[in-house]
Write a protein that holds these residues in place. Structure first.
Motif, short mmCIF file in Angstrom:
data_model
loop_
_atom_site.label_atom_id
_atom_site.label_comp_id
_atom_site.label_asym_id
_atom_site.label_seq_id
_atom_site.Cartn_x
_atom_site.Cartn_y
_atom_site.Cartn_z
N ARG A 14 0.18 0.61 -9.30
CA ARG A 14 0.76 0.19 -8.15
C ARG A 14 0.23 1.13 -7.09
NH1 ARG A 14 7.22 0.62 -9.85
NH2 ARG A 14 7.42 0.06 -7.54
N MET A 15 -0.39 2.22 -7.49
CA MET A 15 -0.86 3.37 -6.52
C MET A 15 -2.32 2.52 -5.81
SD MET A 15 -0.15 5.95 -5.03
CE MET A 15 -0.94 7.30 -3.82
N LEU A 18 -1.54 -0.25 -3.60
CA LEU A 18 -1.25 0.65 -2.42
C LEU A 18 -2.64 0.77 -1.53
CD1 LEU A 18 1.34 3.24 -1.39
CD2 LEU A 18 -1.19 3.48 -0.64
N ASN A 21 -5.00 -1.11 1.47
CA ASN A 21 -5.16 -0.85 2.75
C ASN A 21 -6.25 0.09 3.17
OD1 ASN A 21 -2.34 -1.71 3.34
ND2 ASN A 21 -1.63 -0.23 2.28
N THR A 62 3.37 -8.93 -7.19
CA THR A 62 3.96 -7.83 -6.43
C THR A 62 5.42 -8.76 -5.95
OG1 THR A 62 4.20 -6.49 -4.50
CG2 THR A 62 2.98 -8.44 -4.33
N TYR A 330 8.23 5.39 -7.35
CA TYR A 330 8.11 4.22 -8.01
C TYR A 330 9.06 3.92 -8.86
CZ TYR A 330 3.49 3.42 -6.06
OH TYR A 330 2.48 3.18 -5.24
N GLN A 335 9.53 -1.82 -4.56
CA GLN A 335 8.18 -1.66 -4.26
C GLN A 335 7.71 -1.40 -2.79
OE1 GLN A 335 5.67 -1.41 -5.83
NE2 GLN A 335 3.81 -2.12 -4.71
N ASP A 336 8.62 -2.12 -1.87
CA ASP A 336 8.04 -2.09 -0.27
C ASP A 336 8.40 -0.67 0.15
OD1 ASP A 336 7.27 -4.38 -0.54
OD2 ASP A 336 8.90 -5.74 0.74
N GLU A 339 6.19 1.94 -1.27
CA GLU A 339 5.11 2.10 -0.57
C GLU A 339 5.11 2.91 0.73
OE1 GLU A 339 2.69 -1.52 -0.30
OE2 GLU A 339 2.05 -1.21 -2.43
N LYS A 343 3.28 6.30 1.77
CA LYS A 343 2.28 6.46 2.80
C LYS A 343 3.02 7.40 3.96
CE LYS A 343 2.27 1.81 3.42
NZ LYS A 343 1.89 0.65 4.02
N ASN A 348 -5.11 9.32 2.67
CA ASN A 348 -6.12 8.87 1.92
C ASN A 348 -7.46 9.64 2.23
OD1 ASN A 348 -7.18 6.94 -0.07
ND2 ASN A 348 -8.38 6.24 1.56
#
Length: 432
Positions: A14-15, A18, A21, A62, A330, A335-336, A339, A343, A348
């Motif tokens: 899941r990461m 993400l 992006n 997803t 998580y 999910q939404d 994330e 973020k 990142n």
């Protein structure tokens, strides 16, 4: 085919989703050979392994709540392809610029490009399924299985399977250390310094996926290893010092500007038997190599980098910070929302190095061929992000970067690699 079933999407799956992006989620491999690869034997070896790793023939679904993997129908020809070409380098580069959709029926693509008596093997795999550590395992096992099939030794076929959970990283800890490791909620993903970006050109809708590679020959790499040994540091320490000094110069930074370059770390050091009993997955985290100044000489840069890296090396929980925080997000959030929350607290890395180390010359030669070289390169980064991948094969050190850019960006990357080579030579001149 057996009945399709669903599998839990693990935390790192899941990461990595993400991270769509920031990059294209692909990991790339190219290996060059003298000789021809038997495509039918290769298909048999691939099929055996993919059947043992259901995630490789599954689609990622997803949902608003909990994503999952769904096994899909597939044919080995969905994965393996063969072409006779006039230019194997060009053809394999075009193949490696591709992207496998996360909702595809297979998550790995294997291609052989035959040019006369030479062959190039190219592989694309979804980073959500495995990291560089398990990719190295996959390719060496693929070659081993191919060679076993060629000698009709079916008992020698192998492929690991099992848990893909990040929880494996706690398997070496006991008692109080385990409790501490599971309580490391500290967020270490935030950059403390001013944002320093790789000097890409402006983004354009004409940018395309590319891979740039610079190879260091055996003699210069051998000298680099010898100097590192004399200084009492690792090759990775040397790579980080060379990278940091190059970025100071390329980005035209002042000497006293703090610089942070993320360094990938393999978490299998915390897993019993190094993850050999688990399934293909991700066990990679990032450390922040932070230098407070460039230093007047390469030796000064090495000292500054070592001060940062040694702090991590003394920590028995290296790489495990923030994992409980990610897992909590998580676990309790849809999910939404997960994330969105992650973020807010995660940066990142703008600049990063992933040193996957030795690929294993003795493990990668298909029977009847001679291995000539190759590399693994990480995901294709989107501007402004930059990742340099590092691998060793046939006594040579390969620096590579996968990026979405223009011809101008190719020039910028080649300038960067020229400076890396210059600084590597300066490192090699250090007298211990």
């Amino acid at each position: 085919m057996k009945q399709r079933h669903k599998m839990k999407a693990e935390m790192w799956d899941r990461m990595q989703f993400l991270f769509r992006n920031y990059y294209d989620r692909m990991v790339h491999l190219k290996l060059r050979y003298d000789g021809k690869i038997d495509i039918e034997l290769l298909k048999s070896a691939v099929l055996f392994m993919v059947e043992k790793a259901p995630v490789l023939h599954s689609s990622f679904n997803t949902t608003v709540t909990k994503p999952y993997w769904q096994e899909e129908k597939y044919d080995v020809n969905d994965i393996v392809s063969f072409s006779r070409v006039d230019d194997a380098e060009k053809a394999s580069n075009e193949f490696l610029s591709g992207v496998i959709p996360y909702d595809n029926n297979v998550q790995i693509k294997v291609a052989v490009f035959e040019q006369g008596e030479k062959s190039v093997l190219a592989i694309l795999v979804n980073h959500m399924c495995m990291d560089g550590g398990d990719f190295k395992y996959f390719i060496s096992t693929l070659v081993s299985n191919y060679n076993a099939l060629k000698r009709n030794d079916y008992s020698a076929l192998k492929m690991k399977s099992g848990s893909r959970s990040h929880e494996q990283v706690y398997s070496k800890f006991t008692d109080s250390d385990l409790k501490r490791a599971r309580g490391l909620y500290k967020n270490v993903g935030k950059n403390k310094d001013a944002k320093i970006e790789f000097p890409w050109s402006e983004s354009s809708d004409k940018d395309v996926n590319r891979i740039a590679v610079r190879e260091i020959d055996e003699n210069r790499f051998a000298k680099m290893r010898a100097v590192a040994k004399k200084l009492g540091i690792t090759v990775n320490d040397a790579v980080m010092a060379i990278t940091c000094r190059t970025l100071y110069e390329l980005c035209d930074l002042k000497n006293d500007t703090p610089l942070t370059v993320a360094c990938a770390i393999d978490l299998r050091r915390h897993i019993v038997e190094g993850g050999a009993e688990g399934g293909l997955t991700n066990h990679t985290a990032w450390l922040a190599c932070r230098t407070m100044e460039k230093g007047a000489t390469m030796r000064d840069t090495v000292v500054n980098v070592i001060r940062s890296m040694n702090g991590y090396k003394r920590d028995k929980f290296i790489g495990l910070y923030s994992l409980p925080l990610l897992n909590l997000a998580y676990t309790i959030l849809a999910q939404d929302m997960a994330e969105f929350a992650i973020k807010q607290g995660y940066d990142n890395p703008l600049l990063a190095v992933s040193n996957m180390g030795m690929l294993g010359d003795d493990k990668l030669a298909f029977s009847g061929t001679r291995l000539r070289g190759g590399y693994i390169s990480g995901a294709t980064k989107y501007k402004p992000y930059f990742l340099m991948s590092v691998t060793t094969l046939c006594g040579k050190l390969s620096f590579s970067t996968s990026f979405r850019g223009s011809d101008k960006d190719v020039e910028i990357v080649n300038k960067y690699f020229d400076m890396v080579e210059k600084n590597l030579d300066l490192f090699n001149q250090i007298d211990g």
